[in-house]
Scaffold this active site. Structure first.
Site, PDB file in Angstrom:
ATOM      1  CD  GLU A 169      -3.701 -18.302   7.784  1.00 56.16           C
ATOM      2  OE1 GLU A 169      -4.783 -18.417   7.211  1.00 56.16           O
ATOM      3  OE2 GLU A 169      -2.802 -17.504   7.401  1.00 56.16           O
ATOM      4  NE  ARG A 207       4.931  15.507   5.241  1.00 61.06           N
ATOM      5  CZ  ARG A 207       4.177  15.950   4.251  1.00 61.06           C
ATOM      6  NH1 ARG A 207       4.454  15.621   3.008  1.00 61.06           N
ATOM      7  NH2 ARG A 207       3.127  16.728   4.492  1.00 61.06           N
TER       8      ARG A 207
END
Length: 321
Positions: A43, A198
């Protein structure tokens, strides 16, 4: 709300133990998503992008705005100070510190609040967070790579590589989304996995590596947490450490234990077009199975995707774990 969901998905790997939330201010389409812990919530990020355009606008946010001081000030205060006239919320926050208080505070300040837009999609996206806040336990994903004849390794325990590179890349995505990766000590002794992530965006912190049993000296999985005991107790311990999602990677003894205790929320199976062609390969789960078909576990298929030459199946229990 669709754009807010997309923004939330984009920060899925970076916000834990905070929920991954998206917010859009309309008109103008000003968007924001939750930053890593200590940074602004969705927000606040969206309001910063909107600036003065937030006055009289509508904010669409996937999760109820917070009304308490944590690492950051309450989002409710920011929405009220910006002059937002209406807030549309996907789902109420199950966290006891929020749980309706944010909605009540907005309404008390004269802001119109609508709750439940695309609630099912939001609940699915935030399922690990919701489960943790309601039960204290993490969401459990059991990952299995199997042959067409249902084996996880050959009789000599060799299992690299059953699946192709596309499926293995998807596993790294699952790891990146998880706060902890769990394997048994037998898997560590046989395969010496590193259990690293990875080819995925970096997390604020790498997943905690957890070994059930004793870690042999020099194992690549180190540093890791050694745990023992009942799988349910393991989940309680990890939940108390703020772990929202656990990826159980094996082996078959660990997989069977979590499955038989009904602790798995999602099964992710990577099925390779490989046949070992006999009954002496290693099974998906070790231990005793259902004695008759009438007692067999049955779930529902959530999704089916082809990854290279392999197929990815996501399966949910018929009733929540």
């Amino acid at each position: 709300m669709g754009r807010a969901l997309a923004l939330a998905a984009g920060v899925r790997t970076s916000t834990s133990p905070n929920p991954w939330v998206g917010c859009v201010v309309e008109p103008g389409g000003f968007g924001g998503a939750t930053a890593p812990p200590g940074g602004p919530h969705a927000e606040v990020a969206a309001l910063a992008a909107a600036g003065s355009a937030a006055e009289g606008a509508t904010a669409y946010v996937t999760l109820e705005p917070c009304a308490h001081h944590g690492r950051t000030p309450p989002c409710v205060d920011a929405l009220v100070a910006a002059g937002v006239a209406r807030v549309v919320v996907g789902i109420e926050d199950p966290d006891p510190l929020v749980s309706g208080r944010g909605i009540a505070a907005l309404r008390a300040a004269g802001v119109e609040v609508v709750v439940g837009m695309r609630a099912g999609e939001v609940a699915d996206q935030l399922a690990p967070y919701v489960k943790h806040r309601r039960t204290g336990r993490p969401w459990v994903v059991l990952k299995l790579a199997i042959t067409l004849d249902g084996r996880t390794s050959a009789p000599d325990w060799s299992s690299r590589w059953i699946t192709g590179p596309e499926a293995r890349a998807d596993v790294h995505r699952l790891r990146a989304e998880s706060d902890a990766i769990v394997v048994g000590a037998g898997t560590v002794r046989r395969d010496d996995p590193a259990l690293t992530v990875r080819s995925e965006p970096a997390r604020a912190s790498r997943p905690l590596r957890v070994v059930l049993g004793h870690i042999p000296p020099g194992a690549r999985v180190q540093p890791a947490l050694e745990l023992s005991g009942d799988p349910a107790a393991v989940l309680d311990r990890l939940g108390s450490k703020g772990v929202l999602q656990v990826l159980v990677e094996g082996g078959s003894t660990v997989a069977g234990a979590f499955h038989r205790q009904g602790l798995v929320d999602r099964y992710v199976l990577y099925v390779a077009p490989v046949l070992l062609g006999g009954d002496d390969g290693r099974p998906v789960m070790a231990g005793d199975g259902a004695p008759t078909l009438a007692d067999a576990w049955r779930g529902r298929i959530v999704s089916v995707r082809q990854l290279g030459e392999d197929v990815r199946l996501e399966v949910a229990p018929s009733s929540p774990a």
